[in-house]
Design a protein around this motif. Structure first.
Motif: not given
Lengths: 151, 414
Positions: B319-331, B336-341
């Motif tokens: 999901c664009i909301v919860f998926g992005i939240q997962s990425l933010v949590n990972s950061l 690292n930004p490469e893995d997030v991208a």
């Protein structure tokens, strides 16, 4: 007795059941109701997108809508059936329901109902045809006897 | 669609449509594109013999009927201009027949065929673009057979997120314009002017202009376009033209800013396709938001993703909301930004698979087009997921505009 027939639109089976004094549960009567009902929502069958939802009683949403739409017609017939005749592998002119998955589900639900059931292979020779009609008539007679015993 | 033309005769070869309660929707869509649906009459013996003739044994009689009707068209017993092949969504047996019937009619007759898998929720609106594409293919067959652009033409693709324009001369792109869509007409003017400027030509020199995309009617009317065409036909043609793969089968994937398309193409003509912005998690917007959060521009995100490993990031949702939240949590947890991208690209590819590719055969070559195809991490994620090689042709972001400029060149001689 109310006798479910398979194929559900077989005129020959429907006629045989009626001749022996029973009520055939056939597709024609359900389609007839749809066509005669007031309002033509989706001619010629007048089945609307609401019908496959009624079919959810018999199969989950992952099952194709065509199966569920058909089940909305056959399901109530199966529920009210007191006996049934299933013809295995009939030729198309004998009666045809279009969808193999629906056929599998209909046959299963009938067998699972544990009502008096006659299952026969479709005949391929004249002798087999005579035997075929004989077995059906004997089965229908036995249903009459059962009914009389109940009374 | 002009009503002065003769109605297009479309043969309906379907299984389950009447029992799904959608026949009325089919009829309504057909009526809107000035076409009539016909049901080829066949003999009962034809049905009984069809499995041997066709070489495909199936259990459902209605599918045998479909094959027999297809044969009636191929042998010329029935004359139609186009064919609509439709079966229930999630029926495996029907999906096989649908695909083979489409191929059979196309190969034996060249009559345009489009296929679709429906549910009871299918509406006339959903079917309209398909019927528009089908009737266009039937009416403009010679135009769609065009494999080279000629003369001096322009194409404008008025998309939901960006507006693209190209100028082509003698089969070469000589000018390009790409601007964000703000006001539809203003953005079209800007993109067109940029393309004209780069090409070094004046507007009045352009011999023919075609428009496509969401704003095609408005922009087409404004520029007095010679061709106004929906994007499925145009993008199919544009993709195989840019990839130089005009003959045979191909799969075109177009992940737009807000809208996706997955199109199964045969000789440059669309057959089965899915389209629509079902989920923002499967769109370019997901990647835009990820880029913003990483503090890089969208053009840098792809190169970043190539260096990363999606497996290093745990995502709980597409999901664009919860998926992005997962990425933010990972950061926040030190990712690292490469893995997030890379994880963002992988997520969009997964969602494309879940939402768009359910009904479309993935036949190679797989051609990715649209702006997102330039984000290198995304084609790579799609390659990993689908186990195929993905081709991103040059100028992939101008797909619609190039397709329109190519097709409209057929109007010059008229």
């Amino acid at each position: 007795m109310k006798v479910f027939i398979y194929p559900t639109n077989s005129l020959i089976l429907s006629d045989l059941v009626e001749r022996f004094g029973h009520e055939p549960l056939a597709l024609m009567q359900e389609i007839g109701k749809k066509v005669r009902a007031q309002g033509l929502d989706s001619p010629p069958l007048n089945i609307t997108p609401e019908d496959p939802k009624i079919g959810l009683k018999y199969a989950a949403v992952e099952v194709p809508s065509g199966v569920r739409g058909r089940m909305s017609l056959f399901g109530p017939l199966i529920q009210s059936a007191e006996a049934a005749i299933i013809i295995r592998d009939p030729v198309i002119p004998f009666g045809c329901m279009g969808c193999a998955r629906t056929n599998e589900l209909v046959n299963f639900l009938i067998r699972a109902k544990k009502i008096p059931l006659l299952e026969l292979d479709y005949p391929s020779t004249e002798d087999e045809a005579k035997e075929f009609v004989y077995k059906i008539s004997e089965f229908l007679k036995s249903l009459t006897e059962k009914k009389n015993e109940q009374h | 669609m002009s009503n002065t033309e003769n109605p297009v005769r479309i043969a309906q070869l379907s299984c389950g449509a009447e029992y799904s309660g959608i026949q009325k929707e089919i009829d309504s869509a057909v009526e809107q594109v000035n076409a009539v649906m016909v049901y080829p009459e066949i003999d009962i013996l034809d049905i009984e013999a069809i499995e041997e003739d066709f070489g495909l044994k199936v259990a459902s009689p209605d599918l045998k009927l479909m094959m027999a009707r297809a044969k009636a068209i191929v042998t010329g017993k029935v004359h139609v201009d186009a064919v609509f092949v439709a079966t229930c969504f999630r029926c495996a047996e029907a999906a096989l027949v649908r695909s083979e019937v489409r191929r059979y009619i196309h190969e034996k007759t060249g009559i345009p065929v489009i296929s679709y898998s429906f549910t009871e929720r299918t509406t006339a609106g959903t079917l309209l673009t398909r019927m528009e594409a089908l009737t266009t293919t039937a009416r403009r067959k010679s135009l769609l057979a065009r494999e080279k652009q000629s003369g001096l033409t322009a194409g404008i693709d008025s998309g939901s997120t960006t507006t693209k324009a190209v100028i082509m001369r003698d089969n070469e792109i000589i000018g390009k314009g790409w601007v964000p869509t703000v006001k539809v007409l203003d953005s079209a003017e800007e993109a067109y002017n940029d393309a004209l400027k780069e090409a070094g030509i004046k507007r009045e020199e352009v011999q023919a202009l075609g428009t496509t995309g969401y704003g095609r009617f408005l922009v087409g009317e404004h520029f007095k376009a010679d061709l106004i065409q929906e994007e499925i036909t145009v993008n199919s043609k544009g993709a195989v033209y840019l990839a130089d793969m005009q003959k045979g089968v191909a799969t075109v994937l177009d992940i737009g800013g807000m809208d996706n398309k997955a199109i199964s193409v045969l000789d440059g003509i669309p057959g089965m396709f899915t389209m629509g912005g079902i989920c923002a998690g499967a769109s370019g917007r997901f990647l835009e938001m990820t880029a913003k959060r990483l503090g890089v521009s969208i053009t840098e995100l792809g190169a970043l993703a190539i260096k990363g490993r999606a497996q290093n990031i745990k995502m709980n949702s597409y999901c664009i909301v919860f998926g992005i939240q997962s990425l933010v949590n990972s950061l926040a947890a030190g990712g690292n930004p490469e893995d997030v991208a890379a994880a963002a690209c992988h997520s969009v590819a997964e969602q494309l698979f879940e939402q768009q590719l359910q009904e479309v055969d993935v036949k190679e070559p797989v051609i990715m087009v649209g702006g997102t195809s330039l984000i290198e991490g995304l084609p790579r994620a799609v390659e990993e997921l689908l186990k195929v090689k993905v081709i991103v042709p040059d100028n992939a972001q101008y797909i619609g505009a190039v397709g329109a400029a190519l097709l409209v060149s057929g109007f010059i001689s008229r």
